[in-house]
Design an enzyme around this catalytic site. Structure first.
Site, PDB file in Angstrom:
ATOM      1  N   TYR A  56     -46.691 -19.247 -11.134  1.00 59.00           N
ATOM      2  CA  TYR A  56     -45.608 -20.052 -10.552  1.00 59.00           C
ATOM      3  C   TYR A  56     -44.933 -20.856 -11.663  1.00 59.00           C
ATOM      4  CZ  TYR A  56     -47.873 -19.124  -6.008  1.00 59.00           C
ATOM      5  OH  TYR A  56     -48.442 -18.527  -4.903  1.00 59.00           O
ATOM      6  N   HIS A 122     -54.878 -12.961  -8.025  1.00 56.19           N
ATOM      7  CA  HIS A 122     -53.597 -13.054  -7.304  1.00 56.19           C
ATOM      8  C   HIS A 122     -53.209 -11.711  -6.658  1.00 56.19           C
ATOM      9  CE1 HIS A 122     -49.698 -15.644  -7.517  1.00 56.19           C
ATOM     10  NE2 HIS A 122     -49.818 -15.076  -6.354  1.00 56.19           N
ATOM     11  N   PRO A 202     -46.890 -19.480   5.926  1.00 55.95           N
ATOM     12  CA  PRO A 202     -47.201 -19.612   7.358  1.00 55.95           C
ATOM     13  C   PRO A 202     -45.985 -19.960   8.206  1.00 55.95           C
ATOM     14  CG  PRO A 202     -47.893 -21.578   6.173  1.00 55.95           C
ATOM     15  CD  PRO A 202     -47.452 -20.593   5.128  1.00 55.95           C
ATOM     16  N   GLY A 206     -39.914 -20.236   5.686  1.00 55.76           N
ATOM     17  CA  GLY A 206     -38.910 -21.166   6.228  1.00 55.76           C
ATOM     18  C   GLY A 206     -38.230 -20.664   7.478  1.00 55.76           C
ATOM     19  N   PHE A 207     -38.218 -19.348   7.693  1.00 53.77           N
ATOM     20  CA  PHE A 207     -37.434 -18.778   8.799  1.00 53.77           C
ATOM     21  C   PHE A 207     -37.913 -19.254  10.164  1.00 53.77           C
ATOM     22  CE2 PHE A 207     -36.126 -15.439  11.800  1.00 53.77           C
ATOM     23  CZ  PHE A 207     -34.770 -15.441  11.552  1.00 53.77           C
TER      24      PHE A 207
END
Ligand SMILES: NC(=O)c1ccc[n+]([C@@H]2O[C@H](COP(=O)([O-])OP(=O)(O)OC[C@H]3O[C@@H](n4cnc5c(N)ncnc54)[C@H](OP(=O)(O)O)[C@@H]3O)[C@@H](O)[C@H]2O)c1
Length: 326
Positions: A56, A122, A202, A206-207
């Site tokens: 990240y 990862h 989760p 954002g949707f």
């Protein structure tokens, strides 16, 4: 904040905080000073479980956590991940033992820690036997460099093989009201082996919160713009699910994000979602989902309503999809 246990003994906040978008992934990078404040205020609010990764940023997200959480080291649990390198600006899966050992040392420095609470691979590296990786993690645990280990987006056969060498504490994969695949094979295997589950994205990136409309233009640097599920037609079709969540939220005097998180918490007592946000009021809102009581009937009704909606668009591009379920 209430706690849950991952695996045998890793106690974490019932709802964690995903920190990826504080440095990377969803458009313009936020001001690091602001993000330090958000992280510290999150701890003050009672948030104790943070999710980051070497890749990240790359690297700067771990540094951000190292700086922000330095005064709180004893009271927080930090999960990070290795096994994805950046080569010529492109992400490359690399789980070779010598690279993982080096990554752990580098992450420890950036995070300012002597040991990492939870270290994930990862992505599964198809070119490195998972047993070799599990054995490397075992050595890292014995050396006191990491305390627990986990896998991200791994298939069940890999999970079984890895767990047989060195028990896994958690698996982190995408799971939410619009990504239900883990229910088919993954959750039963995790239950059988007593491995915790940490659903990422989760809130459906954002949707599911109802704040992304079908005509949203994603800026450059926002990875969602390339995903099939975030193309205009798909978003317009998938709005049906958001409408259902909004309706439940209204009835429960909660927010859509809280409903999406409470639904996940209700699936199993060993599930710990890690919603990501760059805003302290949303950290607080998301943590509030832990106090939202949904009855069995309400959960069943929400599940049934979600079951009846066909989600349009794959969650990954074909290239990214090749890296999951291995
Ligand atoms: N293991 C893996 O391969 C992997 C992959 C992806 C993500 N992750 C981890 O999972 C974490 C969370 O996933 P994610 O960030 O992809 O998706 P997410 O948590 O489903 O959604 C994050 C998005 O939702 C918005 N949001 C958060 N809370 C909200 C609320 N209450 N109301 C309205 N909008 C809200 C955030 O925007 P604002 O910032 O504007 O609030 C952000 O754009 C990441 O931070 C990362 O740590 C892991």
């Amino acid at each position: 904040m209430k706690e849950r246990v991952l695996g045998n003994d890793l106690k974490v906040s019932e709802i964690g905080l995903g920190t990826m978008s504080m440095s990377f992934g969803y458009g313009k990078t936020p001001d690091p000073k602001e993000m330090v404040k958000v992280l510290q205020e999150a701890v003050e609010l009672g948030e104790h479980f943070f999710d980051t990764a070497e890749v990240y940023g790359p690297y700067v997200n771990e540094e951000l956590l190292g700086e922000a959480l330095a005064p709180y080291k004893k009271q927080v649990t930090i999960a990070t991940k290795g096994g994805i390198k950046v080569v010529d600006g492109k992400q490359v899966v690399d789980g070779r033992p010598e690279e993982l050992v080096k990554s752990v040392e580098d992450s420890l420095k950036r995070l300012g820690l002597e040991a990492i609470d939870l270290y994930y691979l990862h992505r599964v590296d198809p070119n490195t036997p998972i047993e070799d990786i599990a054995f490397t993690m075992q050595k890292l645990i014995k050396a006191g460099k990491i305390k627990h280990w986990g896998l991200s987006e791994a298939g069940v056969n890999t999970i079984r093989k890895a767990h047989a060498v060195e028990p896994l504490t958690a698996v982190e994969s995408e799971y939410s009201l619009w990504t239900r695949e883990p229910e088919i094979e993954l959750l039963p295997v995790l239950e059988e082996l007593n491995i915790g589950f940490v659903p990422f994205s989760p809130l459906g990136k954002g949707f599911l919160t109802g704040t992304i409309s079908a005509d949203k233009e994603f800026e450059s640097g926002d990875s969602r713009g390339a995903l099939p599920r975030f193309q205009k037609e798909a978003m317009a079709a998938n709005q049906k699910l958001v409408d259902v969540i909004k309706e439940f939220a209204k009835d429960k005097e909660a927010t859509p994000a809280q409903i999406a998180l409470a639904w996940l918490l209700a699936q199993k007592p060993w599930i710990v979602p890690i919603p990501g946000t760059t805003k302290i009021h949303r950290v607080k809102e998301n943590m509030g989902a832990a106090n939202l009581q949904l009855t069995h009937e309400e959960i069943a009704a929400l599940t049934k309503a979600a079951d009846e909606i066909q989600i349009i668009g794959h969650r990954y591009t074909p290239e990214l999809a090749k890296r999951v379920g291995l």
